[in-house]
Design an enzyme around this catalytic site. Structure first.
Site, PDB file in Angstrom:
ATOM      1  N   GLY A  16       0.830  -1.213   0.000  1.00  0.00           N
ATOM      2  CA  GLY A  16       0.000   0.000   0.000  1.00  0.00           C
ATOM      3  C   GLY A  16       0.856   1.252   0.000  1.00  0.00           C
ATOM      4  CG  LEU A  20      -3.588   9.171   3.940  1.00  0.00           C
ATOM      5  CD1 LEU A  20      -3.228  10.621   3.677  1.00  0.00           C
ATOM      6  CD2 LEU A  20      -4.996   9.084   4.549  1.00  0.00           C
ATOM      7  CE1 TYR A 145     -10.938  -0.778   5.808  1.00  0.00           C
ATOM      8  CE2 TYR A 145     -11.820  -0.187   7.968  1.00  0.00           C
ATOM      9  CZ  TYR A 145     -10.804  -0.118   7.027  1.00  0.00           C
ATOM     10  OH  TYR A 145      -9.669   0.603   7.298  1.00  0.00           O
ATOM     11  CG  ASP A 279     -25.078  12.352  11.578  1.00  0.00           C
ATOM     12  OD1 ASP A 279     -24.610  13.099  10.700  1.00  0.00           O
ATOM     13  OD2 ASP A 279     -25.809  12.756  12.501  1.00  0.00           O
TER      14      ASP A 279
HETATM   15  N1  NAP Z   1      -7.424   6.533   5.686  1.00  0.00           N
HETATM   16  C1  NAP Z   1      -7.826   6.364   6.940  1.00  0.00           C
HETATM   17  O1  NAP Z   1      -8.502   7.235   7.522  1.00  0.00           O
HETATM   18  C2  NAP Z   1      -7.467   5.111   7.707  1.00  0.00           C
HETATM   19  C3  NAP Z   1      -7.832   5.037   9.051  1.00  0.00           C
HETATM   20  C4  NAP Z   1      -7.469   3.902   9.770  1.00  0.00           C
HETATM   21  C5  NAP Z   1      -6.810   2.874   9.158  1.00  0.00           C
HETATM   22  N2  NAP Z   1      -6.483   2.978   7.838  1.00  0.00           N
HETATM   23  C6  NAP Z   1      -5.751   1.861   7.229  1.00  0.00           C
HETATM   24  O2  NAP Z   1      -4.484   2.345   6.792  1.00  0.00           O
HETATM   25  C7  NAP Z   1      -4.043   1.593   5.677  1.00  0.00           C
HETATM   26  C8  NAP Z   1      -3.668   2.527   4.554  1.00  0.00           C
HETATM   27  O3  NAP Z   1      -4.807   3.319   4.218  1.00  0.00           O
HETATM   28  P1  NAP Z   1      -4.708   4.516   3.162  1.00  0.00           P
HETATM   29  O4  NAP Z   1      -5.742   5.511   3.567  1.00  0.00           O
HETATM   30  O5  NAP Z   1      -3.285   4.911   2.979  1.00  0.00           O
HETATM   31  O6  NAP Z   1      -5.255   3.776   1.856  1.00  0.00           O
HETATM   32  P2  NAP Z   1      -5.235   4.287   0.348  1.00  0.00           P
HETATM   33  O7  NAP Z   1      -4.750   5.692   0.263  1.00  0.00           O
HETATM   34  O8  NAP Z   1      -6.595   3.970  -0.216  1.00  0.00           O
HETATM   35  O9  NAP Z   1      -4.162   3.337  -0.316  1.00  0.00           O
HETATM   36  C9  NAP Z   1      -4.422   1.983  -0.455  1.00  0.00           C
HETATM   37  C10 NAP Z   1      -3.156   1.315  -0.884  1.00  0.00           C
HETATM   38  O10 NAP Z   1      -3.410  -0.092  -0.960  1.00  0.00           O
HETATM   39  C11 NAP Z   1      -3.010  -0.554  -2.241  1.00  0.00           C
HETATM   40  N3  NAP Z   1      -3.880  -1.668  -2.637  1.00  0.00           N
HETATM   41  C12 NAP Z   1      -5.239  -1.691  -2.626  1.00  0.00           C
HETATM   42  N4  NAP Z   1      -5.678  -2.884  -3.116  1.00  0.00           N
HETATM   43  C13 NAP Z   1      -4.558  -3.593  -3.440  1.00  0.00           C
HETATM   44  C14 NAP Z   1      -4.342  -4.890  -3.984  1.00  0.00           C
HETATM   45  N5  NAP Z   1      -5.373  -5.692  -4.311  1.00  0.00           N
HETATM   46  N6  NAP Z   1      -3.078  -5.299  -4.190  1.00  0.00           N
HETATM   47  C15 NAP Z   1      -2.030  -4.504  -3.884  1.00  0.00           C
HETATM   48  N7  NAP Z   1      -2.168  -3.275  -3.334  1.00  0.00           N
HETATM   49  C16 NAP Z   1      -3.413  -2.828  -3.126  1.00  0.00           C
HETATM   50  C17 NAP Z   1      -3.163   0.635  -3.167  1.00  0.00           C
HETATM   51  O11 NAP Z   1      -2.369   0.452  -4.331  1.00  0.00           O
HETATM   52  P3  NAP Z   1      -2.737   1.246  -5.710  1.00  0.00           P
HETATM   53  O12 NAP Z   1      -2.391   2.682  -5.487  1.00  0.00           O
HETATM   54  O13 NAP Z   1      -1.900   0.603  -6.727  1.00  0.00           O
HETATM   55  O14 NAP Z   1      -4.221   1.021  -5.914  1.00  0.00           O
HETATM   56  C18 NAP Z   1      -2.659   1.752  -2.266  1.00  0.00           C
HETATM   57  O15 NAP Z   1      -1.264   1.796  -2.277  1.00  0.00           O
HETATM   58  C19 NAP Z   1      -5.192   0.638   5.314  1.00  0.00           C
HETATM   59  O16 NAP Z   1      -4.920  -0.638   5.810  1.00  0.00           O
HETATM   60  C20 NAP Z   1      -6.391   1.245   6.014  1.00  0.00           C
HETATM   61  O17 NAP Z   1      -7.342   0.272   6.328  1.00  0.00           O
HETATM   62  C21 NAP Z   1      -6.783   4.072   7.099  1.00  0.00           C
END
Ligand code: NAP
Length: 323
Positions: A16, A20, A145, A279
């Site tokens: 990933g 973000l 999720y 909400d």
């Molecule tokens: N954003 C939040 O508020 C938040 C809060 C709590 C926890 N989290 C957790 O933090 C982690 C990162 O979140 P994020 O917000 O950085 O997510 P993000 O911006 O949506 O990025 C998702 C990443 O996962 C990769 N990915 C998705 N499906 C894939 C697959 N099938 N095979 C290989 N790579 C894949 C994407 O690659 P591509 O760019 O190539 O698609 C991207 O690099 C996640 O585990 C999420 O559950 C996020």
């Protein structure tokens, strides 16, 4: 299966890596948090589709990591979750099992996976802490999720119980920052608001916030989370997860978050609340007590400054930002 060994240098694979959180870790490592004995490898879906076991194994075969930060996931905001619970469950369960089991098979010393405070039980006492993950059903809006993420903790326990391996997980609250997904329909609340304010300003229209504005959230800046991830990878020794969050006193309402974006973007128009929209969960106040016991002096970036930096990034990168 290779036995884990305390070998040096470390080769740290970040799944990933284009998201973000991944981009934030890449930045803090490049800006001085990295060490000479560490090689950091950031991968995304172009390197391997992690829902596919063979592609996942090939990725481990190619990079032979000693450590893994596992961020890859199907991620989305409230409205995307409501629509696609089945996809969130299946995709994430496959990704997590492939990443964790390949890590086991290739003798990775440590995996730090990523849960979220939105997977905690809907009906609970507050503040939420690390012991409460499995104490009841999650909010109905994102059950797919949530259950998929909870199973990471189950699997980590299993690797420890059966094999003595220490894979762990962190539990961040709502993350925001540069490189977020600013899509209004599918993204999280704060980047969605930033995009809406950008458009309202450009079109001279009102800002419509979805819902009542009353729900409360703890937001963590992606660059703060990135520094904490690096600490967990190096120093945190438990299998049990750890909440990575600002304090309970730093929780803000959606209205206050919207007002911070309005201020940062210098938007002068009207602010409307569309109360026909859901909400979601009213609050999910998390305790960062465990984190504070380990790192009493960690300084979080003040919310308004982090919002301003994110808005500035979005304004500068509007053409290429995910939206
Ligand atoms: N954003 C939040 O508020 C938040 C809060 C709590 C926890 N989290 C957790 O933090 C982690 C990162 O979140 P994020 O917000 O950085 O997510 P993000 O911006 O949506 O990025 C998702 C990443 O996962 C990769 N990915 C998705 N499906 C894939 C697959 N099938 N095979 C290989 N790579 C894949 C994407 O690659 P591509 O760019 O190539 O698609 C991207 O690099 C996640 O585990 C999420 O559950 C996020």
């Amino acid at each position: 299966m290779t036995e884990p060994a305390e070998s040096k240098p470390k080769r740290i694979l970040v799944t990933g890596g284009t998201g973000l959180v991944g981009r934030a870790i890449e930045k803090v490592v490049a800006d001085g948090e990295g060490r000479p004995d560490e090689e950091w490898i950031f991968v995304c879906s172009k390197d391997a589709d992690l829902t596919n076991a063979a592609e996942t194994r090939a990725l481990y075969e190619k990079h032979r990591p000693t450590h893994v930060i596992h961020l890859a996931a199907l991620v989305g905001g409230l409205f995307k979750n409501i629509k696609y619970n089945l996809d969130f469950w299946r995709r994430n369960v496959h990704i997590n099992d492939n990443v964790l089991h390949s890590a086991y098979e290739f003798g990775v010393q440590k995996v730090v996976s990523c849960l979220s405070t939105c997977i905690f039980p809907d009906k609970t006492t507050y503040p939420i802490d690390e012991t409460m993950i499995h104490n009841g059903p999650p909010h109905d809006s994102n059950f797919g999720y949530s259950y998929a993420k909870r199973m990471i903790d189950i699997q980590n326990r299993g690797y420890f119980q059966q094999h003595g391996w220490r894979f762990t997980a962190v539990i961040p609250t709502n993350v925001f920052g540069p490189h977020d997904n600013f899509n209004i329909e599918d993204g999280h609340v704060l980047p969605g608001l930033i995009h809406k304010v950008y458009l309202a300003k450009k079109n001279g229209t009102a800002l419509t916030v979805w819902g009542t504005g009353k729900p409360r959230r703890q937001f963590i800046y992606s660059l703060d989370l990135a520094r904490l991830f690096v600490w967990v990878l190096r120093e945190y020794d438990e299998v049990e997860p750890i909440i990575l969050s600002v304090g309970e006193e730093d929780e803000v309402s959606i209205r206050e978050a919207a007002e911070s974006v309005v201020e940062a973007m210098d938007f002068r128009g009207e602010l409307i609340f569309d109360t026909t929209k859901s909400d979601g969960q009213f609050k999910k106040t998390a305790s960062n007590g465990k984190l504070r016991r380990h790192l009493p002096d960690f300084q979080f970036t003040p919310f308004k400054r982090a919002v301003k930096e994110t808005c500035d990034w979005f304004n500068t990168h509007y053409a290429t930002a995910r939206k």
